[in-house]
Design a protein around this motif. Sequence first.
Motif, PDB file in Angstrom:
ATOM      1  N   ALA A 144      -3.535  -9.973  -8.512  1.00  0.00           N
ATOM      2  CA  ALA A 144      -4.553 -11.285  -7.757  1.00  0.00           C
ATOM      3  C   ALA A 144      -4.090 -12.637  -8.116  1.00  0.00           C
ATOM      4  O   ALA A 144      -4.381 -13.483  -7.404  1.00  0.00           O
ATOM      5  CB  ALA A 144      -6.018 -10.884  -8.242  1.00  0.00           C
ATOM      6  N   SER A 145      -3.307 -12.797  -9.300  1.00  0.00           N
ATOM      7  CA  SER A 145      -2.981 -14.036  -9.759  1.00  0.00           C
ATOM      8  C   SER A 145      -1.445 -14.305  -9.739  1.00  0.00           C
ATOM      9  O   SER A 145      -1.020 -15.229  -8.802  1.00  0.00           O
ATOM     10  CB  SER A 145      -3.528 -14.420 -11.006  1.00  0.00           C
ATOM     11  N   TYR A 146      -0.628 -13.802 -10.505  1.00  0.00           N
ATOM     12  CA  TYR A 146       0.776 -14.046 -10.806  1.00  0.00           C
ATOM     13  C   TYR A 146       1.416 -13.864  -9.226  1.00  0.00           C
ATOM     14  O   TYR A 146       2.274 -14.322  -9.025  1.00  0.00           O
ATOM     15  CB  TYR A 146       1.321 -13.222 -11.739  1.00  0.00           C
ATOM     16  N   ARG A 147       0.762 -12.505  -8.685  1.00  0.00           N
ATOM     17  CA  ARG A 147       1.409 -12.313  -7.259  1.00  0.00           C
ATOM     18  C   ARG A 147       0.568 -12.400  -6.173  1.00  0.00           C
ATOM     19  O   ARG A 147       0.490 -11.716  -5.276  1.00  0.00           O
ATOM     20  CB  ARG A 147       1.952 -10.797  -7.390  1.00  0.00           C
ATOM     21  N   GLY A 148      -0.365 -13.817  -6.280  1.00  0.00           N
ATOM     22  CA  GLY A 148      -1.514 -13.730  -5.371  1.00  0.00           C
ATOM     23  C   GLY A 148      -0.861 -14.078  -3.963  1.00  0.00           C
ATOM     24  O   GLY A 148      -1.290 -13.446  -3.184  1.00  0.00           O
ATOM     25  N   TYR A 149       0.166 -14.643  -3.717  1.00  0.00           N
ATOM     26  CA  TYR A 149       0.622 -14.886  -2.566  1.00  0.00           C
ATOM     27  C   TYR A 149       1.166 -13.422  -1.809  1.00  0.00           C
ATOM     28  O   TYR A 149       1.227 -13.081  -0.662  1.00  0.00           O
ATOM     29  CB  TYR A 149       1.773 -15.978  -2.409  1.00  0.00           C
ATOM     30  N   ASP A 150       1.714 -13.037  -2.725  1.00  0.00           N
ATOM     31  CA  ASP A 150       2.419 -11.554  -2.042  1.00  0.00           C
ATOM     32  C   ASP A 150       1.316 -10.505  -1.757  1.00  0.00           C
ATOM     33  O   ASP A 150       1.129  -9.959  -0.462  1.00  0.00           O
ATOM     34  CB  ASP A 150       3.152 -10.828  -3.394  1.00  0.00           C
ATOM     35  N   THR A 151       0.030 -10.568  -2.765  1.00  0.00           N
ATOM     36  CA  THR A 151      -0.766  -9.772  -2.363  1.00  0.00           C
ATOM     37  C   THR A 151      -1.604 -10.303  -0.779  1.00  0.00           C
ATOM     38  O   THR A 151      -2.115  -9.680   0.018  1.00  0.00           O
ATOM     39  CB  THR A 151      -2.088  -9.781  -3.380  1.00  0.00           C
ATOM     40  N   LEU A 152      -1.699 -11.487  -0.865  1.00  0.00           N
ATOM     41  CA  LEU A 152      -2.443 -12.041   0.259  1.00  0.00           C
ATOM     42  C   LEU A 152      -1.518 -11.596   1.628  1.00  0.00           C
ATOM     43  O   LEU A 152      -2.143 -11.141   2.707  1.00  0.00           O
ATOM     44  CB  LEU A 152      -2.559 -13.491   0.315  1.00  0.00           C
ATOM     45  N   GLY A 153      -0.206 -11.720   1.591  1.00  0.00           N
ATOM     46  CA  GLY A 153       0.489 -11.275   2.562  1.00  0.00           C
ATOM     47  C   GLY A 153       0.331  -9.758   3.006  1.00  0.00           C
ATOM     48  O   GLY A 153      -0.095  -9.412   4.084  1.00  0.00           O
ATOM     49  N   GLU A 154       0.163  -8.838   2.070  1.00  0.00           N
ATOM     50  CA  GLU A 154      -0.129  -7.274   2.021  1.00  0.00           C
ATOM     51  C   GLU A 154      -1.494  -7.259   2.733  1.00  0.00           C
ATOM     52  O   GLU A 154      -1.316  -6.611   3.666  1.00  0.00           O
ATOM     53  CB  GLU A 154      -0.200  -6.650   0.805  1.00  0.00           C
ATOM     54  N   THR A 156      -3.057  -9.231   4.585  1.00  0.00           N
ATOM     55  CA  THR A 156      -2.849 -10.034   6.032  1.00  0.00           C
ATOM     56  C   THR A 156      -2.246  -8.480   6.743  1.00  0.00           C
ATOM     57  O   THR A 156      -3.000  -8.234   8.087  1.00  0.00           O
ATOM     58  CB  THR A 156      -2.040 -11.076   6.105  1.00  0.00           C
ATOM     59  N   VAL A 157      -1.433  -8.025   6.299  1.00  0.00           N
ATOM     60  CA  VAL A 157      -0.543  -6.917   7.278  1.00  0.00           C
ATOM     61  C   VAL A 157      -1.760  -5.850   7.301  1.00  0.00           C
ATOM     62  O   VAL A 157      -1.716  -5.319   8.764  1.00  0.00           O
ATOM     63  CB  VAL A 157       0.742  -6.536   6.501  1.00  0.00           C
ATOM     64  N   ILE A 158      -2.212  -5.414   6.442  1.00  0.00           N
ATOM     65  CA  ILE A 158      -3.164  -4.204   6.615  1.00  0.00           C
ATOM     66  C   ILE A 158      -4.272  -4.472   7.393  1.00  0.00           C
ATOM     67  O   ILE A 158      -4.689  -3.997   8.286  1.00  0.00           O
ATOM     68  CB  ILE A 158      -3.661  -3.852   5.111  1.00  0.00           C
ATOM     69  N   PHE A 159      -4.930  -5.998   7.277  1.00  0.00           N
ATOM     70  CA  PHE A 159      -5.936  -6.361   8.300  1.00  0.00           C
ATOM     71  C   PHE A 159      -5.418  -6.191   9.522  1.00  0.00           C
ATOM     72  O   PHE A 159      -6.285  -5.787  10.479  1.00  0.00           O
ATOM     73  CB  PHE A 159      -6.265  -7.668   7.871  1.00  0.00           C
ATOM     74  N   THR A 160      -4.375  -6.727   9.702  1.00  0.00           N
ATOM     75  CA  THR A 160      -3.688  -6.885  11.209  1.00  0.00           C
ATOM     76  C   THR A 160      -3.597  -5.633  11.772  1.00  0.00           C
ATOM     77  O   THR A 160      -4.132  -5.055  12.946  1.00  0.00           O
ATOM     78  CB  THR A 160      -2.356  -7.596  11.188  1.00  0.00           C
ATOM     79  N   ALA A 161      -3.157  -4.491  10.922  1.00  0.00           N
ATOM     80  CA  ALA A 161      -2.778  -3.297  11.418  1.00  0.00           C
ATOM     81  C   ALA A 161      -4.301  -2.523  11.477  1.00  0.00           C
ATOM     82  O   ALA A 161      -4.438  -1.644  13.036  1.00  0.00           O
ATOM     83  CB  ALA A 161      -2.193  -2.288  10.496  1.00  0.00           C
TER      84      ALA A 161
END
Lengths: 179, 94
Positions: A144-154, A156-161
């Motif tokens: 949630a923090s160190y890789r926050g942007y990565d998790t945000l991207g993931e 987003t992809v799952i939400f779009t799907a």
Amino acid sequence: MTEITDVALLIFMVILAVAISRMQNLFMVAVMMGIFSFLSAVVFTLLDAVDVAFTEAAVGAGVSTVLLLGTLALTTREEKVAKQKNAFALLAVIATGGALIYGTLDMPHYGDANAPVHTHVADRYIEKSGEEIGVPNIVTSVLASYRGYDTLGETTVIFTAGIGVILLLGRALRKGEKS
Amino acid sequence: MFVAAMIGILATMVLALCRAILGPTVYDRILAVNMFGTKTVLFIAVIGFLTGRPDFLDLALIYVLINFIGTLAVLKFVTYGDLGADPENEKGTR
């Protein structure tokens, strides 16, 4: 003992893969892939990748069996047999397999403490994440923090799907109600 | 003790695998797959205790559920030839 079980499970997987590739009945192949998924889930569990094992069992043994059976209901159950053997295809497969095995030669050995994954940033996460982020769970603070942007991207992809699936299924349901 | 259980489970896995590969009829293979799922659950439970981490039992429970639903889907496909068929109506009305 765990080495013996590792080797035994991998031998099972090889035997099963050869048996599946020689089968003509696609329904049987779909069923047997369930066993293969269970085996690989066990191997992932032995490798301490419990989350991957969860996903493999749910997707491999559960959902994809159902999806393959649904596809078989719409198409045919028997595989078309190729009449002639293709020597070039065999060569291409052997070359690709050889290249992949050559690629594994550089990789660190199983359980090697000096592997890059253990020496890079893991120590810093374990020592400092508590005071830097303030979350007791290290995995949560990394995601949630160190890789926050990565998790945000993931997400987003799952939400779009998810939106896509709802749109497709919702349209079929609305049509069904009208007719 | 757990090592003996592990060896026993591996042996039954071999037997289930043989039945799945050799099995002449569809039902042999479906039973073998279901059996193999059960063996997987037992295997994970035993390996949890063998390596001193009984938390793996939660994972084993999830596998029981997945195995059950997968077997139901396969059996429905065998019976009706279609996953979306309604058992209340006649066979394959879709």
